[in-house]
Enzyme design. Sequence first.
Site, short mmCIF file in Angstrom:
data_model
loop_
_atom_site.label_atom_id
_atom_site.label_comp_id
_atom_site.label_asym_id
_atom_site.label_seq_id
_atom_site.Cartn_x
_atom_site.Cartn_y
_atom_site.Cartn_z
N GLY A 1 -10.65 7.65 8.74
CA GLY A 1 -11.56 7.96 7.63
C GLY A 1 -12.77 7.06 7.81
N HIS B 1 -12.71 2.87 0.32
CA HIS B 1 -12.71 1.78 1.30
C HIS B 1 -13.42 0.54 0.73
CE1 HIS B 1 -12.70 5.02 4.72
NE2 HIS B 1 -11.46 4.59 4.51
N ARG C 1 -10.10 7.90 20.85
CA ARG C 1 -9.76 7.63 22.26
C ARG C 1 -9.57 8.94 23.01
NH1 ARG C 1 -5.63 3.19 20.17
NH2 ARG C 1 -5.56 4.85 18.64
N ASP D 1 -8.42 11.74 17.24
CA ASP D 1 -8.41 10.34 17.67
C ASP D 1 -9.58 10.10 18.63
OD1 ASP D 1 -7.72 7.96 19.31
OD2 ASP D 1 -5.92 7.98 18.07
N ASN E 1 0.88 -1.18 0.00
CA ASN E 1 0.00 0.00 0.00
C ASN E 1 0.91 1.23 0.00
OD1 ASN E 1 -1.85 2.02 0.43
ND2 ASN E 1 -2.67 1.18 2.34
N GLU F 1 -8.27 -5.58 4.95
CA GLU F 1 -8.11 -5.21 3.54
C GLU F 1 -6.93 -5.95 2.91
OE1 GLU F 1 -8.99 -0.72 3.02
OE2 GLU F 1 -8.78 -1.05 5.15
N LYS G 1 3.36 0.73 3.04
CA LYS G 1 3.09 -0.36 3.99
C LYS G 1 3.20 -1.69 3.25
CE LYS G 1 -0.33 2.18 6.59
NZ LYS G 1 -1.72 2.46 6.39
N ARG H 1 -11.70 15.14 8.34
CA ARG H 1 -12.46 15.58 7.16
C ARG H 1 -13.87 16.00 7.58
NH1 ARG H 1 -11.03 10.29 4.46
NH2 ARG H 1 -8.96 10.59 3.59
N ARG I 1 -2.62 -2.06 -3.36
CA ARG I 1 -3.82 -1.27 -3.14
C ARG I 1 -3.72 -0.03 -4.03
NH1 ARG I 1 -5.92 1.66 2.41
NH2 ARG I 1 -7.88 2.33 1.54
N GLY J 1 -13.38 4.69 11.01
CA GLY J 1 -11.99 4.75 11.46
C GLY J 1 -11.56 6.20 11.49
P1 AMP Z 1 -8.45 3.18 11.64
O1 AMP Z 1 -8.41 4.37 10.74
O2 AMP Z 1 -9.40 2.11 11.17
O3 AMP Z 1 -7.09 2.64 11.99
O4 AMP Z 1 -9.09 3.69 13.03
C1 AMP Z 1 -8.43 4.64 13.84
C2 AMP Z 1 -9.41 5.17 14.86
O5 AMP Z 1 -9.86 4.10 15.70
C3 AMP Z 1 -8.79 6.22 15.78
O6 AMP Z 1 -9.65 7.35 15.86
C4 AMP Z 1 -8.76 5.51 17.11
O7 AMP Z 1 -8.95 6.40 18.18
C5 AMP Z 1 -9.95 4.57 17.02
N1 AMP Z 1 -9.82 3.55 18.06
C6 AMP Z 1 -8.86 2.61 18.19
N2 AMP Z 1 -9.03 1.94 19.36
C7 AMP Z 1 -10.11 2.48 19.99
C8 AMP Z 1 -10.79 2.23 21.22
N3 AMP Z 1 -10.37 1.30 22.05
N4 AMP Z 1 -11.89 2.98 21.51
C9 AMP Z 1 -12.32 3.96 20.66
N5 AMP Z 1 -11.71 4.23 19.49
C10 AMP Z 1 -10.63 3.51 19.14
#
Ligand code: AMP
Length: 396
Positions: A211, A180, A284, A282, A7, A383, A14, A240, A91, A209
């Site tokens: 995105g 996606h 979290r 993020d 990717n 993916e 990656k 975004r 990808r 995620g």
């Molecule tokens: P991705 O783009 O699919 O890798 O997702 C990343 C997002 O997933 C980030 O905003 C992370 O904060 C969120 N994420 C990962 N672990 C957790 C968790 N335990 N609780 C809430 N969100 C999470």
Amino acid sequence: MKILVINAGSSSLKYQLMDPNSGEVFAQGLCERIAIDGRLNHKVPAKGLKEVRDMPMPTHAEAIQAVMDILVDETFGVVKSTDEIDAIGHRVLHGGMKFVASCIIDEACKQAIRDCIPLGPLHNPANLMGIEACEKAMPGKPQVAVFDTAFHMTMPPKAYRYAIPAKYFEEDSLRRYGFHGTSHRFVSKRANEILGNPEESKVIVCHLGNGSSMSAVMNGKCVDTSMGLSPLAGVPMGTRSGDIDACVVQFIMNKEGISVDDCLNMLNKQSGVKALSKGFSDFRDLEAGQNNGDENCALALRKFCYEVAKYVGSYTAAMNGLDCLVFTAGVGENGIDTRAEICSYLEFMGIKIDNERNHVRGKEALISTDDSKVKVYVIPTNEELMIAQDTAELCK
Ligand code: AMP
């Protein structure tokens, strides 16, 4: 069988070397800071080995060479020779209207990816650099392109056409494409398997995620998706804005005296939940902020759940019903409270979440009650595995 999945981004690449049948990952890693200085992060999961190497990577060619070298390294390697790699799967972001499925990479395929650069100006050139670097490092090795847009090409015109003058579609292919797609395909396929592969099924996938995108999948085929010509459309995301009235762009450009490119950069990188929370992209961090009484973080989370739930409602109308709602990607797989809040808007549709079952992170699980009218699942996306499986299938 061993498939190398690549990717390639503009300054990163990656990789995963994996078995497309078992899904076992022999080695994985990331080349970052390509064209800046260069760093290789490499992992061998089975042995718990990790290696970080700083090395010059002026182009993607040096990055791929670094990956080749470490895959055969005495300590950190997983193959004796790169001859053991059967094929390479890439990808590729934008396949335009030309690609409805994955394809073997040849000169015509590369030209078609090049022709799609106006539609994917940031990613397609980087994807091509990754492909050409692999050709140079492993001449003659079969390569396959797997497009982020391909799964969505089954959408009907009423879903993909924009209500703007027809010439922009007819002359320039301006339309909804969606992204996606590899994740939506992997996850909806798995949902249908769980449902027992019925002839008729109505599934909504929430890929949430950094995105985020939504898709409506009827009888295994995508009928609508939330991202558009670019990944900026749809629900609000980490940085975004998601869907926005075009006049907002005009207003901001006039007020700030900035170009359209600068304004779109702001909508792509400084908006979404990061803007609403005044700094946190993020999820979290948003949850931690909310727990500490930060009202902006709370608003960002409320807005996100509200918009995702609205898409579920509209896609249920688009399909005239819903059998299965699926959550995937970082937030979808891990965000327990986020899933519960989204589903709380959907009780009118007979969706009922079982709080105990919903207490799950990162693994496949049914999270709805036994009497819920719609089954709700968490299904982790993969993916890379989908890319490896397409590559193996096309190189048989
Ligand atoms: P991705 O783009 O699919 O890798 O997702 C990343 C997002 O997933 C980030 O905003 C992370 O904060 C969120 N994420 C990962 N672990 C957790 C968790 N335990 N609780 C809430 N969100 C999470």
